[in-house]
Design a protein around this motif. Sequence first.
Motif, PDB file in Angstrom:
ATOM      1  N   MET A 176       0.829  -1.191   0.000  1.00 46.89           N
ATOM      2  CA  MET A 176       0.000   0.000   0.000  1.00 46.89           C
ATOM      3  C   MET A 176       0.865   1.243   0.000  1.00 46.89           C
ATOM      4  O   MET A 176       1.854   1.312   0.714  1.00 46.89           O
ATOM      5  CB  MET A 176      -0.898   0.000   1.246  1.00 46.89           C
ATOM      6  N   PHE A 177       0.509   2.250  -0.819  1.00 42.69           N
ATOM      7  CA  PHE A 177       1.225   3.507  -0.789  1.00 42.69           C
ATOM      8  C   PHE A 177       0.305   4.605  -0.277  1.00 42.69           C
ATOM      9  O   PHE A 177      -0.921   4.449  -0.219  1.00 42.69           O
ATOM     10  CB  PHE A 177       1.833   3.857  -2.150  1.00 42.69           C
ATOM     11  N   LEU A 178       0.894   5.726   0.098  1.00 42.65           N
ATOM     12  CA  LEU A 178       0.154   6.809   0.735  1.00 42.65           C
ATOM     13  C   LEU A 178       0.036   8.003  -0.205  1.00 42.65           C
ATOM     14  O   LEU A 178       0.983   8.375  -0.879  1.00 42.65           O
ATOM     15  CB  LEU A 178       0.843   7.243   2.026  1.00 42.65           C
ATOM     16  N   VAL A 179      -1.158   8.595  -0.206  1.00 39.89           N
ATOM     17  CA  VAL A 179      -1.444   9.776  -1.021  1.00 39.89           C
ATOM     18  C   VAL A 179      -1.845  10.913  -0.084  1.00 39.89           C
ATOM     19  O   VAL A 179      -2.765  10.756   0.725  1.00 39.89           O
ATOM     20  CB  VAL A 179      -2.590   9.498  -2.018  1.00 39.89           C
ATOM     21  N   GLY A 180      -1.160  12.023  -0.170  1.00 46.21           N
ATOM     22  CA  GLY A 180      -1.488  13.171   0.665  1.00 46.21           C
ATOM     23  C   GLY A 180      -2.400  14.134  -0.080  1.00 46.21           C
ATOM     24  O   GLY A 180      -2.086  14.547  -1.196  1.00 46.21           O
ATOM     25  N   LEU A 181      -3.529  14.471   0.532  1.00 42.62           N
ATOM     26  CA  LEU A 181      -4.483  15.414  -0.050  1.00 42.62           C
ATOM     27  C   LEU A 181      -4.525  16.659   0.818  1.00 42.62           C
ATOM     28  O   LEU A 181      -4.726  16.574   2.035  1.00 42.62           O
ATOM     29  CB  LEU A 181      -5.871  14.784  -0.115  1.00 42.62           C
ATOM     30  N   THR A 182      -4.329  17.822   0.196  1.00 43.34           N
ATOM     31  CA  THR A 182      -4.348  19.058   0.963  1.00 43.34           C
ATOM     32  C   THR A 182      -4.947  20.179   0.123  1.00 43.34           C
ATOM     33  O   THR A 182      -5.346  19.983  -1.024  1.00 43.34           O
ATOM     34  CB  THR A 182      -2.934  19.421   1.452  1.00 43.34           C
ATOM     35  N   GLY A 183      -4.994  21.359   0.693  1.00 42.64           N
ATOM     36  CA  GLY A 183      -5.543  22.532   0.017  1.00 42.64           C
ATOM     37  C   GLY A 183      -5.422  23.716   0.947  1.00 42.64           C
ATOM     38  O   GLY A 183      -4.548  23.753   1.812  1.00 42.64           O
ATOM     39  N   GLY A 184      -6.306  24.662   0.797  1.00 37.38           N
ATOM     40  CA  GLY A 184      -6.362  25.795   1.702  1.00 37.38           C
ATOM     41  C   GLY A 184      -7.773  25.940   2.226  1.00 37.38           C
ATOM     42  O   GLY A 184      -8.696  25.265   1.750  1.00 37.38           O
ATOM     43  N   ILE A 185      -7.961  26.798   3.192  1.00 42.57           N
ATOM     44  CA  ILE A 185      -9.278  27.003   3.750  1.00 42.57           C
ATOM     45  C   ILE A 185     -10.235  27.451   2.640  1.00 42.57           C
ATOM     46  O   ILE A 185      -9.926  28.344   1.855  1.00 42.57           O
ATOM     47  CB  ILE A 185      -9.207  28.038   4.903  1.00 42.57           C
ATOM     48  N   SER A 186     -11.356  26.750   2.513  1.00 40.78           N
ATOM     49  CA  SER A 186     -12.392  27.029   1.504  1.00 40.78           C
ATOM     50  C   SER A 186     -11.930  26.830   0.059  1.00 40.78           C
ATOM     51  O   SER A 186     -12.530  27.367  -0.861  1.00 40.78           O
ATOM     52  CB  SER A 186     -12.949  28.454   1.673  1.00 40.78           C
ATOM     53  N   SER A 187     -10.893  26.023  -0.144  1.00 39.25           N
ATOM     54  CA  SER A 187     -10.456  25.749  -1.524  1.00 39.25           C
ATOM     55  C   SER A 187     -11.240  24.592  -2.138  1.00 39.25           C
ATOM     56  O   SER A 187     -11.211  24.395  -3.357  1.00 39.25           O
ATOM     57  CB  SER A 187      -8.958  25.426  -1.571  1.00 39.25           C
ATOM     58  N   GLY A 188     -11.922  23.808  -1.294  1.00 38.56           N
ATOM     59  CA  GLY A 188     -12.706  22.686  -1.801  1.00 38.56           C
ATOM     60  C   GLY A 188     -12.111  21.327  -1.509  1.00 38.56           C
ATOM     61  O   GLY A 188     -12.520  20.321  -2.090  1.00 38.56           O
ATOM     62  N   LYS A 189     -11.163  21.264  -0.589  1.00 37.93           N
ATOM     63  CA  LYS A 189     -10.518  19.987  -0.258  1.00 37.93           C
ATOM     64  C   LYS A 189     -11.536  18.969   0.257  1.00 37.93           C
ATOM     65  O   LYS A 189     -11.475  17.787  -0.114  1.00 37.93           O
ATOM     66  CB  LYS A 189      -9.425  20.210   0.788  1.00 37.93           C
ATOM     67  N   SER A 190     -12.447  19.401   1.100  1.00 42.45           N
ATOM     68  CA  SER A 190     -13.438  18.473   1.655  1.00 42.45           C
ATOM     69  C   SER A 190     -14.339  17.911   0.562  1.00 42.45           C
ATOM     70  O   SER A 190     -14.750  16.752   0.615  1.00 42.45           O
ATOM     71  CB  SER A 190     -14.289  19.176   2.723  1.00 42.45           C
ATOM     72  N   THR A 191     -14.633  18.735  -0.446  1.00 44.83           N
ATOM     73  CA  THR A 191     -15.451  18.280  -1.572  1.00 44.83           C
ATOM     74  C   THR A 191     -14.728  17.178  -2.337  1.00 44.83           C
ATOM     75  O   THR A 191     -15.311  16.135  -2.657  1.00 44.83           O
ATOM     76  CB  THR A 191     -15.755  19.453  -2.527  1.00 44.83           C
ATOM     77  N   VAL A 192     -13.451  17.391  -2.622  1.00 47.39           N
ATOM     78  CA  VAL A 192     -12.654  16.402  -3.344  1.00 47.39           C
ATOM     79  C   VAL A 192     -12.503  15.131  -2.505  1.00 47.39           C
ATOM     80  O   VAL A 192     -12.607  14.009  -3.026  1.00 47.39           O
ATOM     81  CB  VAL A 192     -11.273  16.976  -3.713  1.00 47.39           C
ATOM     82  N   SER A 193     -12.286  15.288  -1.208  1.00 49.27           N
ATOM     83  CA  SER A 193     -12.173  14.130  -0.319  1.00 49.27           C
ATOM     84  C   SER A 193     -13.444  13.296  -0.348  1.00 49.27           C
ATOM     85  O   SER A 193     -13.401  12.063  -0.407  1.00 49.27           O
ATOM     86  CB  SER A 193     -11.871  14.608   1.114  1.00 49.27           C
ATOM     87  N   ALA A 194     -14.600  13.972  -0.325  1.00 48.49           N
ATOM     88  CA  ALA A 194     -15.881  13.256  -0.363  1.00 48.49           C
ATOM     89  C   ALA A 194     -16.054  12.516  -1.687  1.00 48.49           C
ATOM     90  O   ALA A 194     -16.576  11.387  -1.724  1.00 48.49           O
ATOM     91  CB  ALA A 194     -17.028  14.243  -0.151  1.00 48.49           C
ATOM     92  N   MET A 195     -15.612  13.124  -2.788  1.00 50.45           N
ATOM     93  CA  MET A 195     -15.699  12.469  -4.098  1.00 50.45           C
ATOM     94  C   MET A 195     -14.848  11.207  -4.141  1.00 50.45           C
ATOM     95  O   MET A 195     -15.268  10.172  -4.668  1.00 50.45           O
ATOM     96  CB  MET A 195     -15.256  13.437  -5.203  1.00 50.45           C
ATOM     97  N   LEU A 196     -13.638  11.284  -3.587  1.00 49.45           N
ATOM     98  CA  LEU A 196     -12.760  10.113  -3.553  1.00 49.45           C
ATOM     99  C   LEU A 196     -13.354   9.016  -2.674  1.00 49.45           C
ATOM    100  O   LEU A 196     -13.268   7.831  -2.998  1.00 49.45           O
ATOM    101  CB  LEU A 196     -11.372  10.517  -3.030  1.00 49.45           C
ATOM    102  N   ARG A 197     -13.966   9.420  -1.576  1.00 50.49           N
ATOM    103  CA  ARG A 197     -14.590   8.439  -0.681  1.00 50.49           C
ATOM    104  C   ARG A 197     -15.731   7.712  -1.398  1.00 50.49           C
ATOM    105  O   ARG A 197     -15.905   6.504  -1.264  1.00 50.49           O
ATOM    106  CB  ARG A 197     -15.113   9.139   0.574  1.00 50.49           C
ATOM    107  N   GLU A 198     -16.513   8.462  -2.172  1.00 51.18           N
ATOM    108  CA  GLU A 198     -17.614   7.865  -2.929  1.00 51.18           C
ATOM    109  C   GLU A 198     -17.111   6.861  -3.965  1.00 51.18           C
ATOM    110  O   GLU A 198     -17.810   5.911  -4.321  1.00 51.18           O
ATOM    111  CB  GLU A 198     -18.419   8.962  -3.624  1.00 51.18           C
ATOM    112  N   LEU A 199     -15.881   7.051  -4.428  1.00 44.97           N
ATOM    113  CA  LEU A 199     -15.276   6.137  -5.405  1.00 44.97           C
ATOM    114  C   LEU A 199     -14.657   4.912  -4.734  1.00 44.97           C
ATOM    115  O   LEU A 199     -14.098   4.051  -5.409  1.00 44.97           O
ATOM    116  CB  LEU A 199     -14.210   6.881  -6.220  1.00 44.97           C
ATOM    117  N   GLY A 200     -14.749   4.851  -3.417  1.00 47.53           N
ATOM    118  CA  GLY A 200     -14.239   3.696  -2.681  1.00 47.53           C
ATOM    119  C   GLY A 200     -12.846   3.851  -2.122  1.00 47.53           C
ATOM    120  O   GLY A 200     -12.269   2.873  -1.616  1.00 47.53           O
TER     121      GLY A 200
END
Length: 229
Positions: free
Chosen positions: A1-25
């Motif tokens: 298993m490898f690790l992927v770091g997801l980041t952004g800035g306040i109100s940049s939409g990181k949580s939206t992208v995280s939710a999309m990835l979660r929906e993809l499994g």
Amino acid sequence: MFLVGLTGGISSGKSTVSAMLRELGCPIIDADLVARRVVERDSAAYRRIVRHFGPEVLLESGEIDREKLGQIIFADAEKRRLLNSITHPEIHKAMLKQIVFYFLRGYRYVVLDVPLLFETRRLTQFLHHTVVVYCDPATQLSRLMQRNGLDQEQAEQRVAAQMPLNEKRGLAKHVIENSGGREDTHRQVLRLHTKLEDSMEFLLVRVVAMATAAGLGGALLYAAKLLAS
């Protein structure tokens, strides 16, 4: 298993992208959620925060008032560093436990959703991929003011407390451009997901881990034989 770091800035939409990835499994370890757990009442981090910041950062229930604490640290860089020194070691320990859990379940990779990924740099050495969710400064400021009910000065203060998104963009291996509509962002997330799923990096990591484990096992067996002889 490898690790992927997801980041952004306040109100940049990181949580939206995280939710999309979660929906993809994709397995997601959310540092913000972990941070809430490590400062729960009567934890070691909770006691240190109350000792250093005083009872005024507590709600009537005794829980930490995150909004009040946020106001304090966004206005004072030294206090922000103090809070980070209290919480970050506990957050990283909790995240490591979740990483091991996903590794043992055989996942190819896990996404670490970390707002201050590049600010602290404590995790970047372990990451095979880094992803920043970017939006232009004007959009970021507008979203923050609308979301949190802040005036422009308050919003600018919170944005200024973080590393500029342009700088994070230059440090990341992948960029999700989130200044436009949700559909465009979703298409970019799908492309990233496909690229990560098709990657064979997890095989190399797993082989190295198995070889290391086998080597340690062999060394222990050899030591046991020496002691028994």
